[in-house]
Design an enzyme around this catalytic site. Sequence first.
Site, mmCIF file in Angstrom:
data_model
loop_
_atom_site.group_PDB
_atom_site.id
_atom_site.type_symbol
_atom_site.label_atom_id
_atom_site.label_comp_id
_atom_site.label_asym_id
_atom_site.label_seq_id
_atom_site.Cartn_x
_atom_site.Cartn_y
_atom_site.Cartn_z
ATOM 1 N N CYS A 17 0.877 -1.178 0.000
ATOM 2 C CA CYS A 17 0.000 0.000 0.000
ATOM 3 C C CYS A 17 0.908 1.218 0.000
ATOM 4 O O CYS A 17 2.079 1.119 -0.352
ATOM 5 C CB CYS A 17 -0.976 -0.018 1.179
ATOM 6 N N ARG A 18 0.421 2.363 0.445
ATOM 7 C CA ARG A 18 1.257 3.557 0.386
ATOM 8 C C ARG A 18 2.405 3.481 1.380
ATOM 9 O O ARG A 18 3.554 3.656 1.031
ATOM 10 C CB ARG A 18 0.394 4.797 0.650
#
Lengths: 562, 562
Positions: free
Chosen positions: A526-527
Amino acid sequence: MKVIIVGGVAGGASCAARLRRLDEKAEILMVERGPYVSYANCGLPYHVGGSIEKESSLLVATEQTFREQFAIDCRTRCEVVGISSKEKTVQVKNHATGEVTTERYDKLVLSPGAAPIRPPLPGIDLPGIFSVRTVPDARSIREWLDRGAADGCGMNSYTGFQTVTKPNRAVVVGGGFIGLEMVENLVHRGLEVTLVEKLNQVMPPLDPEMARLVERYMVKHGVRLELNDGVAGFQQSADGSLEVLTSSGKKHPACIVILAIGVRAETALAKMAGLEIGQRGGIRVDEQMRTSNPDIFAVGDAVEVKDFVTGQWALIPLAGPANRQGRIAADVIAGRNSRFRGTQGTSICQIFEAAIAQTGASEKLLTQLGDKDFEKIYLYPNSHAGYYPGAKMLAIKVLFRKSDGRLLGAQVLGEDGVPKRIDSFAMAIQMGCTIYDLEESELCYAPPYGSAKDPVNFAGMVAADVLRGDMPLCHWNSVGNGFLLDVRNPPELAVESVPGAVNIPLPALRARLGELPRDREILVICRSAQRAYYATRILLQNGFKVRNISGGMLSRSMLMAN
Amino acid sequence: MKVIIVGGVAGGASCAARLRRLDEKAEILMVERGPYVSYANCGLPYHVGGSIEKESSLLVATEQTFREQFAIDCRTRCEVVGISSKEKTVQVKNHATGEVTTERYDKLVLSPGAAPIRPPLPGIDLPGIFSVRTVPDARSIREWLDRGAADGCGMNSYTGFQTVTKPNRAVVVGGGFIGLEMVENLVHRGLEVTLVEKLNQVMPPLDPEMARLVERYMVKHGVRLELNDGVAGFQQSADGSLEVLTSSGKKHPACIVILAIGVRAETALAKMAGLEIGQRGGIRVDEQMRTSNPDIFAVGDAVEVKDFVTGQWALIPLAGPANRQGRIAADVIAGRNSRFRGTQGTSICQIFEAAIAQTGASEKLLTQLGDKDFEKIYLYPNSHAGYYPGAKMLAIKVLFRKSDGRLLGAQVLGEDGVPKRIDSFAMAIQMGCTIYDLEESELCYAPPYGSAKDPVNFAGMVAADVLRGDMPLCHWNSVGNGFLLDVRNPPELAVESVPGAVNIPLPALRARLGELPRDREILVICRSAQRAYYATRILLQNGFKVRNISGGMLSRSMLMAN
């Protein structure tokens, strides 16, 4: 008892003052080669840059202070040019008069420091090439920058009555602390700066992917970065300006060159006295700062110290340890049982609007030492509560022992809150903290200053998740042929995505488990790795083989720049 | 397994999210009385003040987040109105529909928080009197401040088309964290603010002399401070504005009143379930957050916690511990062996341009407990190297055990570098540091961020000087009939001096020892106690009986204001 202290800056001056406090009767002679004692050498780049306007601000204590407050015979512009350890005497040359006198000592303390390296390259002695060690060095650089420079080098500026051409192009050689501080300060003065560094990164104590972030700030502020290229020589062009020649054959024009390649422990006197020199080229001392000769002590940048995280001897030219060592030498001379505990290399450097700081061991160092019992994590928390204005993202790398969770090192970069975090990590390392202790730390929180889960807690929690087996981890350089699962939302992928990764947004994951392979390891992205952690937990409990990619897309951008 | 969590803010929300990470299969119901879960209650004063502009910024996670990301049955505007611990059921009332349903649980977690105290004073329910606990509270305050107020109360402001009269006078009742944050934010909005506090100091966890410094910032920003005066009631004047009546008979006009007298643990449900309540009125739990009923856990502001410095039970309504407790309750419910280590009360509060922070025990608390095995020191170091611009003086008080040097507590106030220092002290206390450890700490130093001797090192050095007997100490409140020796320079005395003190500037001291009495104890004074320390060393070694007055003139101005 007569004690002679050679060198009157950080370690020497601390030793002299402490010794007087402990012993009113001792005869103390402090000899300093240069014109000033106890000056703020860490402030020199900022004096060149102008943030510290007055030279006098750098003079923390003067010869007079030492004479009047401490009753110390303090002699500047005097150099110890000879030692006889048998006769316990030194030869002191007065540079003002040329006179050489012999002084007897009972105890001798060497605090000669470390000298900037000036390799014997062609043209090294051309005018306009400077090192940054002393107040006179800074003065010379300022004068060179202030005066009109040679033709072909400089920008015109109208100052009322005349047009003065000032130097406008600088080359800084070496990307360590002093090099980076000089780069920033020369940019601050309006120069175009090129930084030439032989290694593949600035700030060698950092791990390279963290150095990438530092380099981004350099580039953002217009600095030309020339990594992987050493200096081969210097020449003067026809118009009088300098050119810096590099190993790769490049030529960088310059009106001024700052040499910041590194420093070398000054060991000439120590060798003259027959003292043991360590493998790293520094004076070898014991925990009490005693050299191989029991009447001679040594402190500061000239000595080798034990890195207490790795147990290795190291040369760590930092002001804090130098001062501590000076006080310890004084204690021991005065009959006390003080011991230097070693160093953990805590440091910080301002990089324009950001700060980069480090404490303990780096991955690079642990790998060099063949240590395999460590894991690393990357995290990117806010410097304070995200809902309060001014929060900035911190980039944090933490190293810890796999076998027992002990904290080994931390590197922190950001535009806010870096000192707070690195000092928490530093204190933690000093006290032998584990990452489980970091989880439980009670650090200060109010919206302008932190978060209920401080970044330091957060580091502990992420690391503990790894060691408890709650979150198997992998890194971008070891994704192998895992199945890449990106749990971000589609708009985020539109900005940047990983080729080949399958996207299932976290909220949809539980319903779409059927789309995932049971025979391959799933690597979640994810980020920043937080949602990926939630996904990892869901997948693990549903029987998948899964790992979280540490630091998510944010660490990818650091590591991929390598 | 079905787990019901009562309360969806800090502790409850942390517990719910953690439990889901640990157990995909558990049925989790989180019930929140108010309209929002997981909101940033610490941000409410700043939303009132306008630094946090949007209400939505305060909503860290929503009902939807809990449903979608965590598969948690999250119900807002629902209140648990009954518990049967025998049948392991709760009655949940839906405030939207009025419906009451019965829910069965295997484990129940209470996270009801603590309610602002609203004493039953005359007029307490008049319009314009607010507490600050929830997002709707903050919204009501903003609306009250934004709208035109009653006649006789307000300033006119021309907003383009019409003249709006806005409230311009506020009274804040109570000088704790929320009170002070509200004062600052109301001043920020342009109101004239009066702070009424029953005690003789603001910020009760602080020692009073440190509170004096906080009060100076209040006064500097135009706040009217009314200490030692409780609120007796409220009344509405003829023009519709409010008046706050105090015990001493004063009347303070107000367009708005903020009640921030303190909070009371919400224990109604706990009592209904027959759970043990502690002496301080909070729910009693063990280290695993288990109440006296093994199937019921409690976390957050409603529980009593062990202060691990003093070993006492305490009510410490702080977000960090609440979140940690929530996670620990989840761990234990999921079968893990996590334990809450207790709290050390680390806190920080912004006071206009300054910050005040604290960790560990105060002198006040130690004295209350009858502890005599402690010493205190005051110091006033710069926030970073004095030669680099922007350094600000820090005021630091440190408490440590006389018998073994263990660090017990620290209070730090200043305009720069406070979080860095309090977190170092906090980590040190957590790890059982002594002041000898602080001497040796290797904290980050570069001119913009610190000093080679960081204030934390400096604190360790001063304290160690005391415990090693190198610097006998005394305090302004115990100078008795000692001989006062001021070693400052005459120009400093011209600004402020101590009646009866004899002045011998430090540089002249060695030559003028004959002027000092040998039959009386000499108490040495300077600005911050540093030169006095040097003087103390000289005098001690010359056979005088001598003590240094901790903190010098700087602590005198704090203590004399008492």
